[in-house]
Design an enzyme around this catalytic site. Sequence first.
Site, PDB file in Angstrom:
ATOM      1  N   GLU A 128      99.492  46.125  24.456  1.00  0.00           N
ATOM      2  CA  GLU A 128      99.789  45.440  23.200  1.00  0.00           C
ATOM      3  C   GLU A 128      99.544  43.955  23.421  1.00  0.00           C
ATOM      4  O   GLU A 128      99.982  43.399  24.428  1.00  0.00           O
ATOM      5  CB  GLU A 128     101.244  45.611  22.761  1.00  0.00           C
ATOM      6  CG  GLU A 128     101.601  46.909  22.093  1.00  0.00           C
ATOM      7  CD  GLU A 128     102.993  46.840  21.444  1.00  0.00           C
ATOM      8  OE1 GLU A 128     103.394  45.728  20.993  1.00  0.00           O
ATOM      9  OE2 GLU A 128     103.668  47.873  21.398  1.00  0.00           O
ATOM     10  N   ASN A 180     108.479  52.958  23.576  1.00  0.00           N
ATOM     11  CA  ASN A 180     107.920  51.666  23.224  1.00  0.00           C
ATOM     12  C   ASN A 180     108.885  50.566  23.625  1.00  0.00           C
ATOM     13  O   ASN A 180     109.995  50.486  23.089  1.00  0.00           O
ATOM     14  CB  ASN A 180     107.650  51.581  21.718  1.00  0.00           C
ATOM     15  CG  ASN A 180     107.153  50.210  21.310  1.00  0.00           C
ATOM     16  OD1 ASN A 180     106.188  49.695  21.887  1.00  0.00           O
ATOM     17  ND2 ASN A 180     107.804  49.595  20.337  1.00  0.00           N
ATOM     18  N   GLU A 181     108.492  49.768  24.595  1.00  0.00           N
ATOM     19  CA  GLU A 181     109.214  48.581  25.037  1.00  0.00           C
ATOM     20  C   GLU A 181     110.665  48.826  25.454  1.00  0.00           C
ATOM     21  O   GLU A 181     111.600  48.175  24.978  1.00  0.00           O
ATOM     22  CB  GLU A 181     109.145  47.496  23.960  1.00  0.00           C
ATOM     23  CG  GLU A 181     107.708  47.111  23.639  1.00  0.00           C
ATOM     24  CD  GLU A 181     107.555  45.944  22.682  1.00  0.00           C
ATOM     25  OE1 GLU A 181     106.510  45.297  22.713  1.00  0.00           O
ATOM     26  OE2 GLU A 181     108.508  45.687  21.910  1.00  0.00           O
ATOM     27  N   TRP A 228     102.626  56.364  17.411  1.00  0.00           N
ATOM     28  CA  TRP A 228     103.993  56.876  17.501  1.00  0.00           C
ATOM     29  C   TRP A 228     104.006  58.390  17.303  1.00  0.00           C
ATOM     30  O   TRP A 228     103.308  58.930  16.448  1.00  0.00           O
ATOM     31  CB  TRP A 228     104.862  56.246  16.440  1.00  0.00           C
ATOM     32  CG  TRP A 228     105.304  54.815  16.567  1.00  0.00           C
ATOM     33  CD1 TRP A 228     106.168  54.186  15.707  1.00  0.00           C
ATOM     34  CD2 TRP A 228     104.969  53.836  17.560  1.00  0.00           C
ATOM     35  NE1 TRP A 228     106.366  52.876  16.107  1.00  0.00           N
ATOM     36  CE2 TRP A 228     105.650  52.640  17.241  1.00  0.00           C
ATOM     37  CE3 TRP A 228     104.145  53.849  18.689  1.00  0.00           C
ATOM     38  CZ2 TRP A 228     105.540  51.484  18.011  1.00  0.00           C
ATOM     39  CZ3 TRP A 228     104.022  52.695  19.456  1.00  0.00           C
ATOM     40  CH2 TRP A 228     104.720  51.539  19.125  1.00  0.00           C
ATOM     41  N   TYR A 252     103.037  38.682  23.923  1.00  0.00           N
ATOM     42  CA  TYR A 252     103.372  37.986  22.690  1.00  0.00           C
ATOM     43  C   TYR A 252     103.969  36.618  23.027  1.00  0.00           C
ATOM     44  O   TYR A 252     105.191  36.451  23.047  1.00  0.00           O
ATOM     45  CB  TYR A 252     104.364  38.802  21.852  1.00  0.00           C
ATOM     46  CG  TYR A 252     103.808  40.115  21.366  1.00  0.00           C
ATOM     47  CD1 TYR A 252     102.925  40.153  20.289  1.00  0.00           C
ATOM     48  CD2 TYR A 252     104.155  41.312  21.985  1.00  0.00           C
ATOM     49  CE1 TYR A 252     102.402  41.361  19.837  1.00  0.00           C
ATOM     50  CE2 TYR A 252     103.639  42.519  21.539  1.00  0.00           C
ATOM     51  CZ  TYR A 252     102.763  42.540  20.469  1.00  0.00           C
ATOM     52  OH  TYR A 252     102.242  43.726  20.022  1.00  0.00           O
TER      53      TYR A 252
END
Length: 395
Positions: free
Chosen positions: A308, A190-191, A73, A266
């Site tokens: 990820e 991020n996402e 980050w 995920y």
Amino acid sequence: MTSASALTREPIPSTTPYADRYVGVSKGQFVLNGRNIRFGGANNYYLHQKSHYAIDALLSDAAAMGLSVIRAWAFADGISPMYAALQPRPYVYNEAAFDSLDYAVWKAGQLGIRLVLVLTNNWKDYGGMQQYVSWFLHSNAAIDHDKFYTNREIVECYKAYAQHVIQRRNRYTGLAYNQDPTIMTFELANEPRNRSDPSGATILAWVEEMSAWFKSLAPRQLVAIGDEGFYGRETSRDYPYSNYEGNHWEPLLAVPHVDYGTVHLYPAAWGETPSGRRRVDPVAWGTTWITDHLRDGKRIGKPVVIEEFGLQVNAHDGIATERARTAGYAAWTDAVQAHGGAGDQFWLLASRVGSGSYYPDYDGFTMFWDNRASNKTNEAAHVLSTHAKHMSGRA
């Protein structure tokens, strides 16, 4: 706390092993010095907030594992007791708080590790998009989250922050961030998600503008989106393949200034488990998710990174033991390697943060190279280490 002046410090003499060599992209592959490269890596979200000791520990463990790339980050928005803000208020940048990030970039360079730096977050952790919405729209309502992509005051503030980071001079290296090949990639977010527009048009327009802006600021470095790989198919009832989150992965990857595709994985969070609505094996489903994206990335002509991925030990979700999780990671990384993936980065690598203490495993995904960190075996970490060495040709 201004953007006009950084703390002055004599740069540490650099012994970066790759000097001025930037990673590039050619014919759907990452390239370095005229040859194709691949990598195994990891994520770590706390480097920009921790002591030099903790940064040294984490990056030294990454190097010992043979990891080539760490995704980290590079944002901390809004005043909070939970973190040191890099941007406490709009257009105000706390240069003292940038010390950890500066040091992490220097340390990574000394160890031959590349960095992917992410500039904001879909989630509230470290401020992110919701903080921008709160600043300019005075709202903390989730329904207003998606205005991050379209409100011009927000857009311009985010662009200014990105410019500050990308062009700022590192107090330890003496280099501007956009002059340092340690930083392989600047990543938009991020996402990023936008449920208010399932057509995908809003996210696509934002990515087109922001990727061009990033590339104008850092023409020698790569630009990626940081999205999860949702396909955006209107007729699909399988959540990650559907248009529920407003992302259409293939058109996003085709944006000219986006250098490579990002994919997250995920299964449990997405309902892809034996106990979920579709009753599937999470590892087998994940392998298909990987191979689908690698196939489509080849067709579009750009590298793809599974940036990820994570499995928790939870019998309800189909992963009953540490051994089962290790087998799952082996299956996924084998698929990346066998099907031409450019790289992969597991979530999450952590290490020591103080004398005798280790970063907590907050989310059940955390890996430690040094197994004194917990009572768990670190068999999975060794599998990931071996894979990373194979990907980089060092096994």
